[in-house]
Design a protein around this motif. Structure first.
Motif, PDB file in Angstrom:
ATOM      1  N   TYR A  33      -2.003  47.396  43.693  1.00 52.35           N
ATOM      2  CA  TYR A  33      -3.061  47.696  44.663  1.00 52.35           C
ATOM      3  C   TYR A  33      -3.908  46.437  44.900  1.00 52.35           C
ATOM      4  O   TYR A  33      -4.124  45.648  43.984  1.00 52.35           O
ATOM      5  CB  TYR A  33      -4.020  48.766  44.119  1.00 52.35           C
ATOM      6  CG  TYR A  33      -3.394  49.954  43.447  1.00 52.35           C
ATOM      7  CD1 TYR A  33      -2.919  49.863  42.144  1.00 52.35           C
ATOM      8  CD2 TYR A  33      -3.326  51.198  44.082  1.00 52.35           C
ATOM      9  CE1 TYR A  33      -2.361  50.954  41.494  1.00 52.35           C
ATOM     10  CE2 TYR A  33      -2.781  52.297  43.443  1.00 52.35           C
ATOM     11  CZ  TYR A  33      -2.305  52.164  42.144  1.00 52.35           C
ATOM     12  OH  TYR A  33      -1.767  53.258  41.511  1.00 52.35           O
ATOM     13  N   TYR A  35      -7.806  45.854  46.259  1.00 49.64           N
ATOM     14  CA  TYR A  35      -9.074  46.457  46.641  1.00 49.64           C
ATOM     15  C   TYR A  35     -10.040  45.358  47.086  1.00 49.64           C
ATOM     16  O   TYR A  35      -9.984  44.231  46.582  1.00 49.64           O
ATOM     17  CB  TYR A  35      -9.719  47.192  45.463  1.00 49.64           C
ATOM     18  CG  TYR A  35      -9.127  48.541  45.133  1.00 49.64           C
ATOM     19  CD1 TYR A  35      -7.982  48.652  44.349  1.00 49.64           C
ATOM     20  CD2 TYR A  35      -9.722  49.706  45.598  1.00 49.64           C
ATOM     21  CE1 TYR A  35      -7.450  49.889  44.044  1.00 49.64           C
ATOM     22  CE2 TYR A  35      -9.200  50.958  45.294  1.00 49.64           C
ATOM     23  CZ  TYR A  35      -8.065  51.036  44.515  1.00 49.64           C
ATOM     24  OH  TYR A  35      -7.537  52.271  44.216  1.00 49.64           O
ATOM     25  N   PRO A  43     -15.291  49.609  45.026  1.00 52.15           N
ATOM     26  CA  PRO A  43     -14.057  49.038  45.559  1.00 52.15           C
ATOM     27  C   PRO A  43     -13.461  49.912  46.664  1.00 52.15           C
ATOM     28  O   PRO A  43     -13.524  51.145  46.578  1.00 52.15           O
ATOM     29  CB  PRO A  43     -13.127  48.994  44.340  1.00 52.15           C
ATOM     30  CG  PRO A  43     -14.027  49.045  43.153  1.00 52.15           C
ATOM     31  CD  PRO A  43     -15.186  49.884  43.580  1.00 52.15           C
ATOM     32  N   LEU A  45      -9.858  50.528  48.811  1.00 50.49           N
ATOM     33  CA  LEU A  45      -8.430  50.223  48.815  1.00 50.49           C
ATOM     34  C   LEU A  45      -8.023  49.573  50.126  1.00 50.49           C
ATOM     35  O   LEU A  45      -8.285  50.110  51.204  1.00 50.49           O
ATOM     36  CB  LEU A  45      -7.630  51.512  48.606  1.00 50.49           C
ATOM     37  CG  LEU A  45      -6.114  51.364  48.604  1.00 50.49           C
ATOM     38  CD1 LEU A  45      -5.644  50.546  47.397  1.00 50.49           C
ATOM     39  CD2 LEU A  45      -5.428  52.731  48.611  1.00 50.49           C
ATOM     40  N   GLN A  48      -1.597  49.499  49.082  1.00 48.52           N
ATOM     41  CA  GLN A  48      -0.937  49.971  47.866  1.00 48.52           C
ATOM     42  C   GLN A  48       0.566  49.784  48.030  1.00 48.52           C
ATOM     43  O   GLN A  48       1.144  50.204  49.046  1.00 48.52           O
ATOM     44  CB  GLN A  48      -1.259  51.452  47.620  1.00 48.52           C
ATOM     45  CG  GLN A  48      -0.603  52.062  46.406  1.00 48.52           C
ATOM     46  CD  GLN A  48      -0.989  53.519  46.201  1.00 48.52           C
ATOM     47  OE1 GLN A  48      -1.921  54.023  46.818  1.00 48.52           O
ATOM     48  NE2 GLN A  48      -0.273  54.213  45.324  1.00 48.52           N
ATOM     49  N   VAL A  55       2.972  51.681  50.411  1.00 46.59           N
ATOM     50  CA  VAL A  55       2.686  53.110  50.370  1.00 46.59           C
ATOM     51  C   VAL A  55       1.539  53.462  51.323  1.00 46.59           C
ATOM     52  O   VAL A  55       1.579  54.468  52.015  1.00 46.59           O
ATOM     53  CB  VAL A  55       2.326  53.558  48.933  1.00 46.59           C
ATOM     54  CG1 VAL A  55       1.887  55.014  48.905  1.00 46.59           C
ATOM     55  CG2 VAL A  55       3.495  53.315  47.992  1.00 46.59           C
ATOM     56  N   ASP A  56       0.512  52.609  51.327  1.00 46.64           N
ATOM     57  CA  ASP A  56      -0.670  52.875  52.151  1.00 46.64           C
ATOM     58  C   ASP A  56      -1.326  51.553  52.506  1.00 46.64           C
ATOM     59  O   ASP A  56      -1.660  50.774  51.616  1.00 46.64           O
ATOM     60  CB  ASP A  56      -1.657  53.766  51.377  1.00 46.64           C
ATOM     61  CG  ASP A  56      -2.870  54.182  52.219  1.00 46.64           C
ATOM     62  OD1 ASP A  56      -3.663  55.020  51.729  1.00 46.64           O
ATOM     63  OD2 ASP A  56      -3.034  53.693  53.348  1.00 46.64           O
ATOM     64  N   LEU A  91      -9.964  42.584  44.335  1.00 47.06           N
ATOM     65  CA  LEU A  91      -9.473  43.076  43.051  1.00 47.06           C
ATOM     66  C   LEU A  91      -8.020  43.506  43.191  1.00 47.06           C
ATOM     67  O   LEU A  91      -7.674  44.285  44.079  1.00 47.06           O
ATOM     68  CB  LEU A  91     -10.296  44.284  42.597  1.00 47.06           C
ATOM     69  CG  LEU A  91     -11.761  44.034  42.256  1.00 47.06           C
ATOM     70  CD1 LEU A  91     -12.543  45.341  42.295  1.00 47.06           C
ATOM     71  CD2 LEU A  91     -11.890  43.376  40.895  1.00 47.06           C
ATOM     72  N   SER A  95      -0.467  49.977  38.156  1.00 45.48           N
ATOM     73  CA  SER A  95      -0.291  51.178  37.343  1.00 45.48           C
ATOM     74  C   SER A  95       1.193  51.465  37.193  1.00 45.48           C
ATOM     75  O   SER A  95       2.020  51.046  38.017  1.00 45.48           O
ATOM     76  CB  SER A  95      -1.006  52.383  37.970  1.00 45.48           C
ATOM     77  OG  SER A  95      -0.425  52.742  39.202  1.00 45.48           O
ATOM     78  N   ASN A  99      -1.968  58.178  35.914  1.00 48.08           N
ATOM     79  CA  ASN A  99      -3.077  57.886  36.803  1.00 48.08           C
ATOM     80  C   ASN A  99      -3.963  56.730  36.358  1.00 48.08           C
ATOM     81  O   ASN A  99      -4.908  56.408  37.042  1.00 48.08           O
ATOM     82  CB  ASN A  99      -3.947  59.138  36.955  1.00 48.08           C
ATOM     83  CG  ASN A  99      -3.145  60.317  37.442  1.00 48.08           C
ATOM     84  OD1 ASN A  99      -2.689  61.130  36.633  1.00 48.08           O
ATOM     85  ND2 ASN A  99      -2.926  60.388  38.733  1.00 48.08           N
ATOM     86  N   THR A 100      -3.679  56.113  35.230  1.00 51.03           N
ATOM     87  CA  THR A 100      -4.538  55.030  34.766  1.00 51.03           C
ATOM     88  C   THR A 100      -4.226  53.765  35.546  1.00 51.03           C
ATOM     89  O   THR A 100      -3.093  53.304  35.585  1.00 51.03           O
ATOM     90  CB  THR A 100      -4.346  54.784  33.261  1.00 51.03           C
ATOM     91  OG1 THR A 100      -4.612  55.992  32.568  1.00 51.03           O
ATOM     92  CG2 THR A 100      -5.301  53.698  32.793  1.00 51.03           C
ATOM     93  N   ILE A 101      -5.236  53.230  36.186  1.00 52.71           N
ATOM     94  CA  ILE A 101      -5.109  52.007  36.966  1.00 52.71           C
ATOM     95  C   ILE A 101      -5.811  50.880  36.214  1.00 52.71           C
ATOM     96  O   ILE A 101      -6.944  51.041  35.767  1.00 52.71           O
ATOM     97  CB  ILE A 101      -5.711  52.198  38.369  1.00 52.71           C
ATOM     98  CG1 ILE A 101      -4.910  53.245  39.141  1.00 52.71           C
ATOM     99  CG2 ILE A 101      -5.733  50.883  39.139  1.00 52.71           C
ATOM    100  CD1 ILE A 101      -5.461  53.560  40.511  1.00 52.71           C
ATOM    101  N   PHE A 103      -7.280  47.069  36.354  1.00 54.80           N
ATOM    102  CA  PHE A 103      -7.768  46.079  37.306  1.00 54.80           C
ATOM    103  C   PHE A 103      -7.763  44.680  36.694  1.00 54.80           C
ATOM    104  O   PHE A 103      -7.970  44.507  35.485  1.00 54.80           O
ATOM    105  CB  PHE A 103      -9.211  46.407  37.722  1.00 54.80           C
ATOM    106  CG  PHE A 103      -9.319  47.537  38.706  1.00 54.80           C
ATOM    107  CD1 PHE A 103      -9.334  48.852  38.286  1.00 54.80           C
ATOM    108  CD2 PHE A 103      -9.413  47.272  40.073  1.00 54.80           C
ATOM    109  CE1 PHE A 103      -9.436  49.898  39.193  1.00 54.80           C
ATOM    110  CE2 PHE A 103      -9.522  48.314  40.983  1.00 54.80           C
ATOM    111  CZ  PHE A 103      -9.531  49.624  40.541  1.00 54.80           C
TER     112      PHE A 103
END
Lengths: 112, 111
Positions: A33, A35, A43, A45, A48, A55-56, A91, A95, A99-101, A103
């Motif tokens: 990602y 950010y 932050p 986004l 991604q 993805v996005d 940033l 991941s 769900n843990t991202i 940085f």
């Protein structure tokens, strides 16, 4: 385990110039990602990636920002031409599953 | 439009007390809510994640509650220490790890 690496840490450029930031995610992390964090804000986004596919990128200002993740590992974010309002911390995060991202420390950009 | 609100005023508390930070949201149905800590000049660090079907989550001195009816999460630090001084960010995840962050609340724990 090494964390997310970013460079450069600090950059000052004049408006209308270009700048590129590099990110190396944690080994094995498929999702990467970028950010943007403006002073006093949370932050936001920008883009991604899942492996080397996007993805996005719905919040990426595509007229001036571009990002790529060749070979599904490290990534580059480019701004060209820069505007004053692009002054922010960029940033990078990564991941694996779950769900843990994680940085990186960020790349601080000042546009003058 | 989606909105996440955290108290923009800094929270000052005495060492040993419990700090309580608030995160309110509107026009959002998050699958998860996450809390991060951010120190000056550093990237955010993940603290806790709570799912929409969970009411409460604990980790050492940290506790998070999640009320999807009130659209609110509370973040508690018990027995606070000066080392807990930082900015705390809440982030909503509607799915796919696409986080939307609040502006953060700065916590200062004084001796």
């Amino acid at each position: 385990e090494a964390g997310v690496a970013q460079s450069p840490r600090y950059k000052i450029i004049e408006k209308r110039q270009s700048v590129a930031f590099w990110c190396n995610p944690i080994s094995g992390h498929a999702t990467l990602y970028w950010y943007q964090q403006i002073l006093g804000q949370g932050p936001k986004l920008l883009i991604q990636f899942q492996n080397n596919g996007v993805v996005d990128d719905s919040q990426l200002p595509k007229d001036r920002f571009s990002a790529e993740r060749l070979k599904g590992v490290d990534s580059t974010l480019k701004i060209q031409p820069a505007k004053l309002e692009d002054s922010a911390v960029y940033l990078c995060a990564s991941s694996w599953t779950g769900n843990t991202i994680y940085f990186g420390e960020g790349s601080w950009l000042t546009v003058v | 439009s989606q909105k996440i609100e955290q108290n923009s005023e800094a929270l000052n508390i005495q060492e040993g007390k419990t700090a309580t930070l608030t995160c309110n949201y509107t026009n959002y149905s998050p699958a998860y809510l996450q809390w991060y800590r951010q120190d000056p000049g550093r990237g955010p660090v993940f603290l806790l994640l709570i799912r929409e079907n969970e009411k409460e989550k604990r980790k050492e001195r940290l506790k998070v509650t999640f009320d999807t009816t009130l659209k609110q999460s509370l973040f508690h630090i018990t027995a606070s220490q000066p080392a807990d001084s930082a900015t705390y960010l809440c982030a909503l995840d509607g799915g796919g790890n696409k986080l939307t962050f609040g502006t953060g609340t700065q916590l200062k724990v004084e001796l």
